[in-house]
Design an enzyme around this catalytic site. Sequence first.
Site, PDB file in Angstrom:
ATOM      1  N   HIS A  62     -33.733  -8.176  35.263  1.00 54.37           N
ATOM      2  CA  HIS A  62     -33.065  -7.719  34.052  1.00 54.37           C
ATOM      3  C   HIS A  62     -32.913  -6.208  34.120  1.00 54.37           C
ATOM      4  O   HIS A  62     -33.511  -5.544  34.974  1.00 54.37           O
ATOM      5  CB  HIS A  62     -33.816  -8.157  32.783  1.00 54.37           C
ATOM      6  CG  HIS A  62     -35.181  -7.564  32.620  1.00 54.37           C
ATOM      7  ND1 HIS A  62     -36.191  -7.736  33.537  1.00 54.37           N
ATOM      8  CD2 HIS A  62     -35.717  -6.783  31.633  1.00 54.37           C
ATOM      9  CE1 HIS A  62     -37.276  -7.106  33.123  1.00 54.37           C
ATOM     10  NE2 HIS A  62     -37.016  -6.505  31.968  1.00 54.37           N
ATOM     11  N   HIS A  64     -33.823  -3.541  32.412  1.00 53.51           N
ATOM     12  CA  HIS A  64     -34.715  -2.492  31.915  1.00 53.51           C
ATOM     13  C   HIS A  64     -35.062  -1.623  33.126  1.00 53.51           C
ATOM     14  O   HIS A  64     -35.274  -2.129  34.235  1.00 53.51           O
ATOM     15  CB  HIS A  64     -35.988  -3.082  31.278  1.00 53.51           C
ATOM     16  CG  HIS A  64     -35.787  -3.509  29.854  1.00 53.51           C
ATOM     17  ND1 HIS A  64     -36.524  -4.488  29.239  1.00 53.51           N
ATOM     18  CD2 HIS A  64     -34.915  -3.046  28.904  1.00 53.51           C
ATOM     19  CE1 HIS A  64     -36.117  -4.625  27.976  1.00 53.51           C
ATOM     20  NE2 HIS A  64     -35.143  -3.766  27.752  1.00 53.51           N
ATOM     21  N   ASP A  66     -37.500  -0.144  34.448  1.00 55.15           N
ATOM     22  CA  ASP A  66     -38.646  -0.358  35.337  1.00 55.15           C
ATOM     23  C   ASP A  66     -38.411  -1.488  36.341  1.00 55.15           C
ATOM     24  O   ASP A  66     -39.272  -1.756  37.180  1.00 55.15           O
ATOM     25  CB  ASP A  66     -39.948  -0.581  34.534  1.00 55.15           C
ATOM     26  CG  ASP A  66     -39.846  -1.692  33.509  1.00 55.15           C
ATOM     27  OD1 ASP A  66     -38.743  -1.995  33.038  1.00 55.15           O
ATOM     28  OD2 ASP A  66     -40.897  -2.277  33.164  1.00 55.15           O
ATOM     29  N   HIS A  67     -37.237  -2.107  36.262  1.00 54.70           N
ATOM     30  CA  HIS A  67     -36.930  -3.178  37.211  1.00 54.70           C
ATOM     31  C   HIS A  67     -35.749  -2.857  38.124  1.00 54.70           C
ATOM     32  O   HIS A  67     -35.462  -3.629  39.045  1.00 54.70           O
ATOM     33  CB  HIS A  67     -36.669  -4.489  36.450  1.00 54.70           C
ATOM     34  CG  HIS A  67     -37.892  -4.993  35.752  1.00 54.70           C
ATOM     35  ND1 HIS A  67     -38.673  -6.009  36.241  1.00 54.70           N
ATOM     36  CD2 HIS A  67     -38.513  -4.558  34.616  1.00 54.70           C
ATOM     37  CE1 HIS A  67     -39.706  -6.204  35.437  1.00 54.70           C
ATOM     38  NE2 HIS A  67     -39.634  -5.342  34.439  1.00 54.70           N
ATOM     39  N   HIS A 142     -36.410 -12.674  26.854  1.00 53.11           N
ATOM     40  CA  HIS A 142     -36.888 -11.298  26.734  1.00 53.11           C
ATOM     41  C   HIS A 142     -35.952 -10.579  25.753  1.00 53.11           C
ATOM     42  O   HIS A 142     -35.048 -11.184  25.206  1.00 53.11           O
ATOM     43  CB  HIS A 142     -36.907 -10.655  28.126  1.00 53.11           C
ATOM     44  CG  HIS A 142     -37.634  -9.334  28.183  1.00 53.11           C
ATOM     45  ND1 HIS A 142     -38.840  -9.113  27.572  1.00 53.11           N
ATOM     46  CD2 HIS A 142     -37.312  -8.161  28.806  1.00 53.11           C
ATOM     47  CE1 HIS A 142     -39.224  -7.875  27.809  1.00 53.11           C
ATOM     48  NE2 HIS A 142     -38.314  -7.267  28.548  1.00 53.11           N
ATOM     49  N   ASP A 212     -39.164 -10.319  32.966  1.00 55.07           N
ATOM     50  CA  ASP A 212     -40.140 -10.280  31.886  1.00 55.07           C
ATOM     51  C   ASP A 212     -39.826 -11.426  30.930  1.00 55.07           C
ATOM     52  O   ASP A 212     -38.654 -11.745  30.717  1.00 55.07           O
ATOM     53  CB  ASP A 212     -40.034  -8.966  31.122  1.00 55.07           C
ATOM     54  CG  ASP A 212     -40.407  -7.741  31.952  1.00 55.07           C
ATOM     55  OD1 ASP A 212     -40.802  -7.869  33.102  1.00 55.07           O
ATOM     56  OD2 ASP A 212     -40.252  -6.622  31.427  1.00 55.07           O
ATOM     57  N   HIS A 270     -47.212  -6.889  36.234  1.00 50.63           N
ATOM     58  CA  HIS A 270     -46.506  -6.219  35.150  1.00 50.63           C
ATOM     59  C   HIS A 270     -47.510  -5.833  34.069  1.00 50.63           C
ATOM     60  O   HIS A 270     -47.336  -6.099  32.883  1.00 50.63           O
ATOM     61  CB  HIS A 270     -45.381  -7.111  34.589  1.00 50.63           C
ATOM     62  CG  HIS A 270     -44.343  -6.354  33.781  1.00 50.63           C
ATOM     63  ND1 HIS A 270     -44.437  -6.184  32.428  1.00 50.63           N
ATOM     64  CD2 HIS A 270     -43.225  -5.717  34.159  1.00 50.63           C
ATOM     65  CE1 HIS A 270     -43.388  -5.481  31.999  1.00 50.63           C
ATOM     66  NE2 HIS A 270     -42.640  -5.183  33.032  1.00 50.63           N
TER      67      HIS A 270
END
Lengths: 303, 303
Positions: A62, A64, A66-67, A142, A212, A270
């Site tokens: 996804h 976000h 941090d990914h 999510h 997530d 995570h």
Amino acid sequence: MKFEVLILGTNAALPHNNKITSAQVLNADEYLYLLDCGEGTQMKLEKFKVRKNKIKAIFISHLHGDHFFGLPGLLTSFGHHHRKDPLHIFGPVGITRYVQVVLDTCQAFLGYDVRIVETDTATSQIIYTDQKIQVSTIPLKHRIPTNGYLIRQVERPYNLDGEKIKKYNLSIEQIRQIKDGKDIYLSEGNRLRWQDMTLTPVKQKAYAYCTDTVYDETIVALINGVDLLYHETTYLDDMSKEAQERMHSTISDAAKIAVLAGAGKLLTGHYSGRYLTTDDFLHAGKKLFEPTLLSYEGLVIPI
Amino acid sequence: MKFEVLILGTNAALPHNNKITSAQVLNADEYLYLLDCGEGTQMKLEKFKVRKNKIKAIFISHLHGDHFFGLPGLLTSFGHHHRKDPLHIFGPVGITRYVQVVLDTCQAFLGYDVRIVETDTATSQIIYTDQKIQVSTIPLKHRIPTNGYLIRQVERPYNLDGEKIKKYNLSIEQIRQIKDGKDIYLSEGNRLRWQDMTLTPVKQKAYAYCTDTVYDETIVALINGVDLLYHETTYLDDMSKEAQERMHSTISDAAKIAVLAGAGKLLTGHYSGRYLTTDDFLHAGKKLFEPTLLSYEGLVIPI
């Protein structure tokens, strides 16, 4: 045949103490794939001596940061390292525009093709197949459109059934096609199915990458019987209310999904930055599901 | 008053051995500014215990990935760390669209204002002034639109000239304005110039940040007499032909500019990955310009 995961990053949200956010390398018989790509992924690939140019495809769960914030640096590094092979990138809607704008902004000449496919995060679909793996999506719940990935080993070339092969006067090319899992047409309407000409493959392993997501039992049917389940565990159980609100999972959420799915092992990760160590995740996970494992940078897990 | 530079990254093109590409922190009396922002900058800020939320502005030289791929992670980290103060970002045309698309893609809620100004890379302009520094652009010659930054200390509040102040019956507010470098109108057309009411400030220091660029003497007039000149030195002199073609500088190019500009010191950096050590840069630089310094991660240089 090697089928294993190398962990590059396990932090939720932010890098910290030189540890990065989500990124894993799947190695299927030396075909490499990247699962998520947090900032600094290219540095960790170098640290663990991963041969970057062998990465066939990148699967983003996804959008976000941090990914996927490590994607631009990795794409341009491939170019500096003279990559020629095309690179497949999968991720939710928006990833194409993002990659295009980034490459456009830095006027990058990559020297190889980038082939982006946007995933439908609402339904499970087979999105990628090659000589080593087949990948399908796992819809997750999510705050933004998200999907996990189910990766199944495929065994190719298939082993021929010598008895049956003898019956037909097949060309080398036809035999090659059967070994590769393709049917052969001897004449109009006279088809030899590859399954009938090969020995039954040994049971293939499967890895489910789920991050997530909030606790969601609807994924159980999709990941039933996987050998290894990576399921995000952002929080311990003391934060179950916040997990629900922020659409993340607790360690017990993940362990329950592992039990329901009959997974071989559960890999946690995570982790929220609020926890200084991950020991409590292991203890809490094992209470509900004994084969619970912690993930940490540099860990290699055979699936 | 503190006026110093902290080096976070010195690599050209790619991170390597956990060392990152271009990024520096300028500290002017605890007002912080970032010069370029390669991938992993936020990790180095943490490593060197820089108080991220004190960064007032980020100055990007050009839109090659090794100078700005760390921006998205840093912007979202500011949000996670509850930043409230606005952040100013300066960089060549294209940076606005890039930042907007990144923030749009990850649906980031930052919680603070991002104020982006695109620089005109063709002419030198004053683009930023606050209580501590004044920043102007330095047009550079590279493969894409690029500018360096000239950062001059300003001394505010100015010290009052007691004798002159006594002559006028000024209010506290008027005195505050003079100390802050603003003129006062006693009545229509009757102006007190702040310069006439304050003591002559001690000579203010200046730092020139010039990367990436081919050898270009036209910048000399702009950076004349700077106390510290950072000038890219991608190559040693054996690569002068390639430097010219790729629009980078050799160590001797940089040293010549330092000599012509009468710089106090030369700081080298943006070293190509082809060199395993930087010792030869120091030797070659010192031959032409004795006060040549090497940059390396963690170095702090008072200007």
